[in-house]
Design a protein around this motif. Sequence first.
Motif, PDB file in Angstrom:
ATOM      1  N   TRP A 109       0.821  -1.208   0.000  1.00 23.48           N
ATOM      2  CA  TRP A 109       0.000   0.000   0.000  1.00 23.48           C
ATOM      3  C   TRP A 109       0.856   1.260   0.000  1.00 23.48           C
ATOM      4  CZ3 TRP A 109      -4.472   0.596  -1.851  1.00 23.48           C
ATOM      5  CH2 TRP A 109      -5.368  -0.466  -1.852  1.00 23.48           C
ATOM      6  N   THR A 110       2.072   1.177   0.543  1.00 18.91           N
ATOM      7  CA  THR A 110       2.998   2.301   0.437  1.00 18.91           C
ATOM      8  C   THR A 110       3.330   2.569  -1.019  1.00 18.91           C
ATOM      9  OG1 THR A 110       3.965   1.773   2.585  1.00 18.91           O
ATOM     10  CG2 THR A 110       5.275   3.153   1.115  1.00 18.91           C
ATOM     11  N   CYS A 111       3.567   1.525  -1.781  1.00 15.61           N
ATOM     12  CA  CYS A 111       3.858   1.693  -3.212  1.00 15.61           C
ATOM     13  C   CYS A 111       2.651   2.254  -3.959  1.00 15.61           C
ATOM     14  CB  CYS A 111       4.290   0.365  -3.824  1.00 15.61           C
ATOM     15  SG  CYS A 111       5.853  -0.232  -3.192  1.00 15.61           S
ATOM     16  N   VAL A 112       1.461   1.795  -3.611  1.00 16.82           N
ATOM     17  CA  VAL A 112       0.245   2.284  -4.265  1.00 16.82           C
ATOM     18  C   VAL A 112       0.039   3.762  -3.966  1.00 16.82           C
ATOM     19  CG1 VAL A 112      -2.274   2.072  -4.300  1.00 16.82           C
ATOM     20  CG2 VAL A 112      -0.852   0.019  -4.351  1.00 16.82           C
ATOM     21  N   THR A 113       0.173   4.159  -2.710  1.00 16.98           N
ATOM     22  CA  THR A 113      -0.037   5.559  -2.367  1.00 16.98           C
ATOM     23  C   THR A 113       1.080   6.442  -2.914  1.00 16.98           C
ATOM     24  OG1 THR A 113       0.965   5.178  -0.195  1.00 16.98           O
ATOM     25  CG2 THR A 113      -1.433   5.114  -0.316  1.00 16.98           C
ATOM     26  N   LEU A 114       2.291   5.912  -2.999  1.00 14.78           N
ATOM     27  CA  LEU A 114       3.384   6.671  -3.618  1.00 14.78           C
ATOM     28  C   LEU A 114       3.106   6.899  -5.099  1.00 14.78           C
ATOM     29  CD1 LEU A 114       6.127   7.931  -2.987  1.00 14.78           C
ATOM     30  CD2 LEU A 114       7.173   5.782  -3.670  1.00 14.78           C
ATOM     31  N   THR A 115       2.546   5.903  -5.765  1.00 14.19           N
ATOM     32  CA  THR A 115       2.146   6.069  -7.159  1.00 14.19           C
ATOM     33  C   THR A 115       1.046   7.119  -7.283  1.00 14.19           C
ATOM     34  OG1 THR A 115       2.683   3.755  -7.561  1.00 14.19           O
ATOM     35  CG2 THR A 115       1.326   4.845  -9.206  1.00 14.19           C
ATOM     36  N   GLY A 116       0.100   7.126  -6.355  1.00 13.16           N
ATOM     37  CA  GLY A 116      -0.925   8.167  -6.337  1.00 13.16           C
ATOM     38  C   GLY A 116      -0.324   9.540  -6.165  1.00 13.16           C
ATOM     39  N   MET A 117       0.714   9.663  -5.345  1.00 13.92           N
ATOM     40  CA  MET A 117       1.388  10.945  -5.168  1.00 13.92           C
ATOM     41  C   MET A 117       2.056  11.412  -6.463  1.00 13.92           C
ATOM     42  SD  MET A 117       3.131  10.560  -1.413  1.00 13.92           S
ATOM     43  CE  MET A 117       4.161  11.987  -1.700  1.00 13.92           C
ATOM     44  N   VAL A 118       2.631  10.477  -7.208  1.00 12.64           N
ATOM     45  CA  VAL A 118       3.243  10.826  -8.489  1.00 12.64           C
ATOM     46  C   VAL A 118       2.179  11.329  -9.466  1.00 12.64           C
ATOM     47  CG1 VAL A 118       4.450   9.873 -10.497  1.00 12.64           C
ATOM     48  CG2 VAL A 118       5.219   9.301  -8.195  1.00 12.64           C
ATOM     49  N   VAL A 119       1.030  10.651  -9.505  1.00 14.04           N
ATOM     50  CA  VAL A 119      -0.057  11.070 -10.386  1.00 14.04           C
ATOM     51  C   VAL A 119      -0.546  12.469 -10.016  1.00 14.04           C
ATOM     52  CG1 VAL A 119      -2.456  10.579 -11.030  1.00 14.04           C
ATOM     53  CG2 VAL A 119      -0.777   8.738 -10.967  1.00 14.04           C
ATOM     54  N   ILE A 120      -0.729  12.724  -8.740  1.00 14.36           N
ATOM     55  CA  ILE A 120      -1.191  14.036  -8.294  1.00 14.36           C
ATOM     56  C   ILE A 120      -0.166  15.116  -8.649  1.00 14.36           C
ATOM     57  CG2 ILE A 120      -1.755  15.427  -6.262  1.00 14.36           C
ATOM     58  CD1 ILE A 120      -2.848  12.818  -4.999  1.00 14.36           C
ATOM     59  N   THR A 121       1.112  14.819  -8.443  1.00 10.29           N
ATOM     60  CA  THR A 121       2.161  15.786  -8.748  1.00 10.29           C
ATOM     61  C   THR A 121       2.205  16.100 -10.236  1.00 10.29           C
ATOM     62  OG1 THR A 121       3.452  14.969  -6.878  1.00 10.29           O
ATOM     63  CG2 THR A 121       4.629  16.254  -8.538  1.00 10.29           C
ATOM     64  N   VAL A 122       2.134  15.080 -11.067  1.00  4.95           N
ATOM     65  CA  VAL A 122       2.160  15.307 -12.518  1.00  4.95           C
ATOM     66  C   VAL A 122       0.937  16.098 -12.966  1.00  4.95           C
ATOM     67  CG1 VAL A 122       2.046  14.141 -14.762  1.00  4.95           C
ATOM     68  CG2 VAL A 122       3.642  13.337 -13.018  1.00  4.95           C
ATOM     69  N   ALA A 123      -0.240  15.753 -12.452  1.00 10.46           N
ATOM     70  CA  ALA A 123      -1.451  16.495 -12.810  1.00 10.46           C
ATOM     71  C   ALA A 123      -1.343  17.951 -12.386  1.00 10.46           C
ATOM     72  CB  ALA A 123      -2.675  15.844 -12.159  1.00 10.46           C
ATOM     73  N   TRP A 124      -0.813  18.194 -11.214  1.00  9.46           N
ATOM     74  CA  TRP A 124      -0.663  19.564 -10.727  1.00  9.46           C
ATOM     75  C   TRP A 124       0.329  20.345 -11.586  1.00  9.46           C
ATOM     76  CZ3 TRP A 124       3.503  21.851  -7.761  1.00  9.46           C
ATOM     77  CH2 TRP A 124       3.202  23.119  -7.300  1.00  9.46           C
ATOM     78  N   LEU A 125       1.467  19.718 -11.925  1.00  9.43           N
ATOM     79  CA  LEU A 125       2.458  20.399 -12.754  1.00  9.43           C
ATOM     80  C   LEU A 125       1.924  20.692 -14.148  1.00  9.43           C
ATOM     81  CD1 LEU A 125       5.721  18.521 -11.748  1.00  9.43           C
ATOM     82  CD2 LEU A 125       5.097  20.888 -11.223  1.00  9.43           C
ATOM     83  N   VAL A 126       1.225  19.735 -14.736  1.00  5.51           N
ATOM     84  CA  VAL A 126       0.690  19.943 -16.082  1.00  5.51           C
ATOM     85  C   VAL A 126      -0.363  21.043 -16.074  1.00  5.51           C
ATOM     86  CG1 VAL A 126      -0.746  18.865 -17.870  1.00  5.51           C
ATOM     87  CG2 VAL A 126       1.234  17.660 -16.968  1.00  5.51           C
ATOM     88  N   LEU A 127      -1.250  21.020 -15.107  1.00  2.12           N
ATOM     89  CA  LEU A 127      -2.324  22.012 -15.090  1.00  2.12           C
ATOM     90  C   LEU A 127      -1.849  23.410 -14.707  1.00  2.12           C
ATOM     91  CD1 LEU A 127      -5.236  19.938 -13.556  1.00  2.12           C
ATOM     92  CD2 LEU A 127      -5.097  20.868 -15.873  1.00  2.12           C
ATOM     93  N   THR A 128      -0.869  23.509 -13.856  1.00  2.00           N
ATOM     94  CA  THR A 128      -0.408  24.844 -13.456  1.00  2.00           C
ATOM     95  C   THR A 128       0.587  25.455 -14.418  1.00  2.00           C
ATOM     96  OG1 THR A 128       1.266  23.873 -12.007  1.00  2.00           O
ATOM     97  CG2 THR A 128      -0.820  24.507 -11.002  1.00  2.00           C
ATOM     98  N   HIS A 129       1.325  24.613 -15.147  1.00  2.00           N
ATOM     99  CA  HIS A 129       2.357  25.136 -16.035  1.00  2.00           C
ATOM    100  C   HIS A 129       2.063  24.914 -17.518  1.00  2.00           C
ATOM    101  CE1 HIS A 129       4.739  26.111 -12.580  1.00  2.00           C
ATOM    102  NE2 HIS A 129       4.700  24.847 -12.156  1.00  2.00           N
TER     103      HIS A 129
END
Length: 117
Positions: free
Chosen positions: A93-113
């Motif tokens: 579950w640590t790996c799953v939530t870490l993957t979720g963090m990567v998805v959130i970070t990429v979505a945030w970077l793409v949408l803001t920049h």
Amino acid sequence: MSIDKQTSEEAPELPFRSLLYRFLFFDWLFRDVSAARDRIERHAAFQHNRKMSRYLPVYLRRWSFLTAFDFALGVLFEKVLQAGLLSAWFFTWTCVTLTGMVVITVAWLVLTHARLS
């Protein structure tokens, strides 16, 4: 009419399951750009998504807490309690939530920049 009665009429209370989903997942904040019929709707949906992206760091914080919590439980079950299967569960579950963090970070970077073409 009292204030309490007025607020209860305006905002119906969500079930706990929906609140938990909205607390952990952010897809309900965004509009589907691919469902737009023309350029104007697509542009409006994209602008809406850019405005809503300001909430993504909040979700990133929540998911980072979940990642740290799962990792801590994995270490606890592995080192202290010697429970290998449970520790593997929490490390997974640590790996799953870490993957979720990567998805959130990429979505945030793409949408803001992202630049509109």
